[in-house]
Motif scaffolding. Structure first.
Motif, PDB file in Angstrom:
ATOM      1  N   ASP A   1      31.087  46.059  81.007  1.00 29.97           N
ATOM      2  CA  ASP A   1      30.940  45.910  79.551  1.00 29.97           C
ATOM      3  C   ASP A   1      32.340  45.762  78.949  1.00 29.97           C
ATOM      4  O   ASP A   1      33.141  46.697  79.011  1.00 29.97           O
TER       5      ASP A   1
ATOM      6  N   HIS B   1      33.287  48.401  76.376  1.00 26.77           N
ATOM      7  CA  HIS B   1      33.444  49.735  76.973  1.00 26.77           C
ATOM      8  C   HIS B   1      34.705  49.834  77.822  1.00 26.77           C
ATOM      9  O   HIS B   1      35.423  50.835  77.772  1.00 26.77           O
TER      10      HIS B   1
ATOM     11  N   ASP C   1      33.289  53.062  71.419  1.00 29.91           N
ATOM     12  CA  ASP C   1      32.038  52.338  71.670  1.00 29.91           C
ATOM     13  C   ASP C   1      31.374  51.814  70.405  1.00 29.91           C
ATOM     14  O   ASP C   1      30.228  52.150  70.114  1.00 29.91           O
TER      15      ASP C   1
ATOM     16  N   HIS D   1      30.568  48.140  69.049  1.00 23.48           N
ATOM     17  CA  HIS D   1      30.624  46.719  69.404  1.00 23.48           C
ATOM     18  C   HIS D   1      30.917  45.860  68.173  1.00 23.48           C
ATOM     19  O   HIS D   1      30.517  46.214  67.074  1.00 23.48           O
TER      20      HIS D   1
HETATM   21 ZN    ZN Z   1      28.244  50.130  73.969  1.00 24.55          ZN
END
Ligand code: ZN
Ligand code: FE
Ligand code: FE
Length: 273
Positions: free
Chosen positions: A175, A178, A223, A225
């Motif tokens: 990710d 992340h 975290d 986005h």
């Molecule tokens: Zn996330």
């Protein structure tokens, strides 16, 4: 390339394949259950078979199913651990109706027990849920490290994989938000981050990418986005990820704050790279 976004599984499987095509995608992600709750949605094997046919016809990449956020296989409460293990086992049984795809999950939060204590518990849950005959690959998601999340470093993911019984059934979902929030500088040194990943986990285990920008700076462990190109990672660095020879053939799943129209544009933009 294979790109898509998270779709709602509330109305079944085939409809998601059609929706993905409508948005310009050729892969997608979906929650195996209500993402915030635990209830199981209706599961129709014939509908699953129809989706498989549609995917074949339209040359889809592998799907990246996502376990619900409520799962925490390494909770400090036995009741939650048990629910999470059982849900994962049931999800994997169902995934066999969509053979050969991916099932991604968050390793979990140790809630004060400590990462070292949580790692064997996570591996145990995987061992409980995975059967050697399954065709699904379980993906551990790289985490931002907010709260007591396990999986914020490549070392933690490797330590889990080292304890699983069928390691060839386990991979990693990278990710971008992340990894960046976790402290890996994919803007300044993407090749270095991938080299570190290779040294610690092995790039053969990197199976899918969650493709997100981040609202926060590298190492923030937040975290949050952001849309592609509108965050701290930025378009240029994300373009380098999408075009990287070691990554470009993986399924890319957008988890950006967009409506359908936004996803159509984002998918089109990333494809144009
Ligand atoms: Zn996330
Ligand atoms: Fe996730
Ligand atoms: Fe993600």
């Amino acid at each position: 390339m294979f790109i898509g976004n998270h779709l709602s599984s509330a109305d079944g499987y085939e409809i998601m394949g059609k929706e993905a095509l409508k948005l310009g995608g050729n892969t997608f992600a979906f929650f195996t259950r209500n993402p915030r709750g635990g209830a199981v949605k209706a599961h129709d094997p014939e509908d699953a078979a129809r989706l498989c046919r549609l995917m074949e016809e339209h040359h889809f990449g592998k799907l990246v199913a996502h376990a619900p956020y409520t799962l925490n296989v390494c909770s400090d409460k036995e009741k939650i651990r048990k629910f999470s293990r059982e849900a994962m086992a049931e999800d994997l049984r169902r995934m066999e109706y969509l053979p050969g795809n991916y099932y991604n999950f968050h390793p979990g939060s140790h809630v004060g027990q400590g990462t070292d204590a949580a790692i064997p518990i996570i591996a145990e849950a995987i061992n409980y849920a995975v059967k050697p005959e399954y065709t699904t690959t379980i993906l551990l998601e790289t985490m931002a490290g907010k709260g007591s999340e396990v999986g914020k470093s490549f070392e933690e993911l490797r330590a889990i994989i080292d304890l699983v019984e069928y390691p060839d059934r386990v991979g990693v979902c990278f990710d971008t938000c992340h990894v960046w929030d976790g402290g890996y500088d994919i803007v300044g040194n993407l090749d270095g981050v991938l080299k570190t990943f290779d040294d610690i986990i092995g790039l053969d285990r990197l199976k899918a990418v969650h493709f997100n920008d981040s609202m926060n700076v590298c190492g923030s462990h937040k975290d949050r986005h952001q849309k592609i190109g509108e965050g701290e990672i930025g378009a240029e660095a994300l373009k380098a990820v999408a075009k990287h020879p070691l990554l470009k053939d993986k399924p890319f799943i957008l988890e950006t704050p967009n409506d359908d129209e936004g996803y159509i544009k984002e998918i089109e933009m990333v494809r144009s790279w």
